[in-house]
Each structure stands twice: as C-alpha cells, then as structure tokens.
Design an enzyme around this catalytic site. Sequence first.
Site, PDB file in Angstrom:
ATOM      1  N   THR A  31      24.784  37.982  27.509  1.00 52.44           N
ATOM      2  CA  THR A  31      24.679  37.420  28.692  1.00 52.44           C
ATOM      3  C   THR A  31      25.602  36.103  29.039  1.00 52.44           C
ATOM      4  O   THR A  31      26.001  35.670  29.983  1.00 52.44           O
ATOM      5  CB  THR A  31      23.078  36.921  29.152  1.00 52.44           C
ATOM      6  N   HIS A  55      19.107  39.525  30.253  1.00 47.57           N
ATOM      7  CA  HIS A  55      18.450  38.974  28.915  1.00 47.57           C
ATOM      8  C   HIS A  55      19.250  39.856  27.704  1.00 47.57           C
ATOM      9  O   HIS A  55      18.429  41.017  27.075  1.00 47.57           O
ATOM     10  CB  HIS A  55      16.839  39.704  28.962  1.00 47.57           C
ATOM     11  N   CYS A  56      20.532  39.852  27.843  1.00 52.51           N
ATOM     12  CA  CYS A  56      21.230  40.451  26.430  1.00 52.51           C
ATOM     13  C   CYS A  56      21.726  39.385  25.823  1.00 52.51           C
ATOM     14  O   CYS A  56      22.367  38.424  26.334  1.00 52.51           O
ATOM     15  CB  CYS A  56      22.156  41.321  27.463  1.00 52.51           C
ATOM     16  N   GLY A  57      22.559  39.800  24.541  1.00 54.31           N
ATOM     17  CA  GLY A  57      22.967  39.038  23.541  1.00 54.31           C
ATOM     18  C   GLY A  57      24.365  38.519  24.249  1.00 54.31           C
ATOM     19  O   GLY A  57      25.104  37.461  23.827  1.00 54.31           O
TER      20      GLY A  57
END
Length: 178
Positions: free
Chosen positions: A63, A59-61
Amino acid sequence: MKVVCAVLWLALVLPLSSVAEQCPKHLQGEYRKLHSAESIDLCDLLQDAPALIVNTASHCGFTPQFEALEAVHKKYQGQGLVVVGFASDDFKQAAKSEEEAATICYTNYGVTFTMLAPTAVTGDEANAYFNWLAAQAEEPGWNFNKYLINPKDGSVTHFSSKVKPDSEELTEAIEAAL
C-alpha cells in the site's frame, strides 16, 4: 422537411456510432470513481494515451506504493501519462468501506490520479479491462501489479508488485512509452 430531419438524424447518430466503433472493446464501458457517484469512461480516459494501470488494496504491505505512484503521476502527467488505480478486494486486503479506502488513498497518501471503486481484477469475475490485460500479459498475482500500456506499439508490459513505481526498470519503460 423529411430530408432535413434525415440529415439531422444522420448528423447526430453517425458521430456516436463512429466513436463507439473507434473505441476498442476492452475500453468500452464506464467505471465508478472511488467513493463517488461520478463515473469515468475508459475510452475517454485511456484511448491513445500511455497508461499505468495498477490493481490496489488499502491494507497490503505494498500500500505505501501509493506515494510513489502519485509521484510518477505528477512527474509524467504533463507528458500524457495516465495513472489509474483499480481498487480490488481479490486478495482480501481492501478497506472495509469505500470511505475508508478513499481516506487511505486521498488523505494518507495524497493520491490525485484516478482511483476507481472496488472491482474484481482476477478470475471469472474480473472486469472487462483486467480480462484484456490478463490476455495481453498476465493476471495479477497480488495487489499492486502494474501494467504499462504503450500506445506507440500497442504493447502491454506487466510489472509485479515487487517492482516499485519509481524503479529504474519502470521509469525507463514509462519514458519509452511517452
């Protein structure tokens, strides 16, 4: 009979000892695959192979880089490149469960390269392999840091999260390592 037993014992023990001695310390050990009971031996997977190692989060920018990492894997695996993702929650952006992380990787992004179960990649709790990477280059400052290991010269090149897997900079480095 004692001589035969001693010879058999040496034949069994020496190859195991020599393999352990040949494997660098940072590659020794097994890591469990993401959402699996199966483990991989880093020495078997990475020794003498050009490798792209990435610390990942679900859940990361960054990803969406999974898609480009998979494309890099497919493009270069036939030439020997090994891509390995180390899932981590060091930056508090991991999925709540391994099942969710596996769905994001395997279903949403079609990942077929080796993904490992969550492990620490920074600080005192970092796994042995990331401790070694940090000593060779630098510790990851965020998710999706990339480390290219070139077996030709033993170098480790660090690429930040902002460097896309399909960037010209990383592509040139991969091709030089192959």
